[in-house]
Write an enzyme that holds these catalytic residues in place. Structure first.
Site, mmCIF file in Angstrom:
data_model
loop_
_atom_site.group_PDB
_atom_site.id
_atom_site.type_symbol
_atom_site.label_atom_id
_atom_site.label_comp_id
_atom_site.label_asym_id
_atom_site.label_seq_id
_atom_site.Cartn_x
_atom_site.Cartn_y
_atom_site.Cartn_z
ATOM 1 N N ASP A 211 -43.533 -7.418 5.223
ATOM 2 C CA ASP A 211 -42.824 -8.603 5.709
ATOM 3 C C ASP A 211 -43.130 -9.841 4.868
ATOM 4 O OD1 ASP A 211 -41.122 -9.882 7.641
ATOM 5 O OD2 ASP A 211 -42.886 -10.759 8.586
ATOM 6 N N SER A 235 -37.662 -13.985 10.463
ATOM 7 C CA SER A 235 -37.211 -12.597 10.509
ATOM 8 C C SER A 235 -36.504 -12.325 11.830
ATOM 9 C CB SER A 235 -38.401 -11.645 10.363
ATOM 10 O OG SER A 235 -39.078 -11.864 9.143
ATOM 11 N N GLN A 285 -34.362 -5.756 5.995
ATOM 12 C CA GLN A 285 -34.637 -6.843 6.936
ATOM 13 C C GLN A 285 -33.491 -7.847 6.907
ATOM 14 O OE1 GLN A 285 -37.722 -10.108 6.181
ATOM 15 N NE2 GLN A 285 -38.731 -8.913 7.788
#
Length: 294
Positions: A211, A235, A285
């Site tokens: 991430d 996110s 993502q």
């Protein structure tokens, strides 16, 4: 070892291991904590990694995680414990599926589905690792990069650095105008110390790392930066597939690009390769991206 006041190397890795070591509160429930120093919101990779720890602890250790899909639904409070509730969706002959929900104040902040599979043989092929990327030892360290931009150091100057992150191109936190547009965001990474041999722990550490830079590839496509003069982001969801055995404490190249951005959202994809060219994982993502002050 510390870099000034910031823990790096094995000291920082040991702190990460403490964060990933959840306390069981029941047969299918766990409690996790955030680091004592960190950003104002719980880092997404942390809650995803902890959710995978919780799910994995309820599965036969002979079955290894091969995919996870998660949604970030509320910002996490780093000073509050995070409760993880795991639901056993199914245990079949080859696969086990779990749903792991992270809660604070009795409200979900993140939920994840994760699938685990027993080892099997089958077809084998992969994408080709990028050939035009210098090896990690020839790429500037994070300390080298940060020394050029002390005014943009921010939280990076305070939190432990358990991951050795080395950007091949310009990172997203340089000054506005200092970053040329590049369709690829390529970063060498490794856990900056020794991890135990537990494969689940390496998968959780890779999830934690995945991430860090993925959403930055959306900005890279436009030569944009984070923070003043640029954008802020969060996110929205995160998916990760594990393809082959790996160690997260050995170098891997995170090759990221963004196929689309629209409606204040950006989509990012990433592929992870070992130094000898094995593709170990893939990530996708979507994130929310807005101009600072918008």
């Amino acid at each position: 070892m510390t870099d000034g006041r910031v823990a790096v190397g094995q000291a920082a890795v040991d702190q990460l291991l403490e964060v990933l070591d959840l306390d069981p509160t029941g047969e299918m429930t766990f409690r996790g904590m955030s680091p004592p120093v960190g950003p104002q919101r719980v880092y997404g990779g942390q809650v995803a990694g902890q959710a995978l720890v919780a799910a994995g602890r309820t599965v036969d250790p002979e079955r290894f995680v091969h995919s996870l899909h998660g949604y970030f639904v509320r910002p996490g409070d780093p000073v509050e414990p995070i409760e993880y509730q795991v639901e056993n969706i199914r245990d079949g002959r080859s696969f086990s599926v779990r749903r792991s929900v992270a809660l604070q104040h009795d409200k979900p902040i993140f939920f994840m589905s994760a699938s685990f599979q027993r080892a099997e043989e089958g077809l084998d092929h992969q994408a080709t690792s990028p050939l035009d990327v210098p090896p990690p030892q020839d790429v500037p360290t994070m300390t080298d990069r940060l020394s050029r931009y002390p005014e943009r150091l921010g939280i990076w100057g305070q939190i432990p650095r358990p991951i050795d992150v080395r950007y091949v191109g310009e990172p997203g936190w340089v000054r506005p105008g200092d970053r040329p547009a590049d369709p690829h965001q390529r970063v060498w990474m490794r856990i900056d110390g020794k991890l135990p041999d537990d494969p689940l722990l390496h998968a959780c550490a890779l999830t934690y790392a995945s991430d860090l830079t993925l959403l930055d590839s959306v900005l890279s496509a436009h030569g944009e930066v984070w923070g003043p003069g640029g954008l802020v982001g969060a996110s929205l969801d995160h998916a990760l597939w594990f393809h082959r055995p790996f160690r997260a404490d050995e170098w891997f190249l995170y090759d990221c690009l963004s196929p689309s951005a629209s409606g204040a959202r950006g989509l990012a994809t990433g592929r992870m390769f070992t130094t000898d060219g094995r593709q170990i994982a893939s990530a996708v993502q979507e994130g929310l991206l807005r101009r600072v002050g918008a």
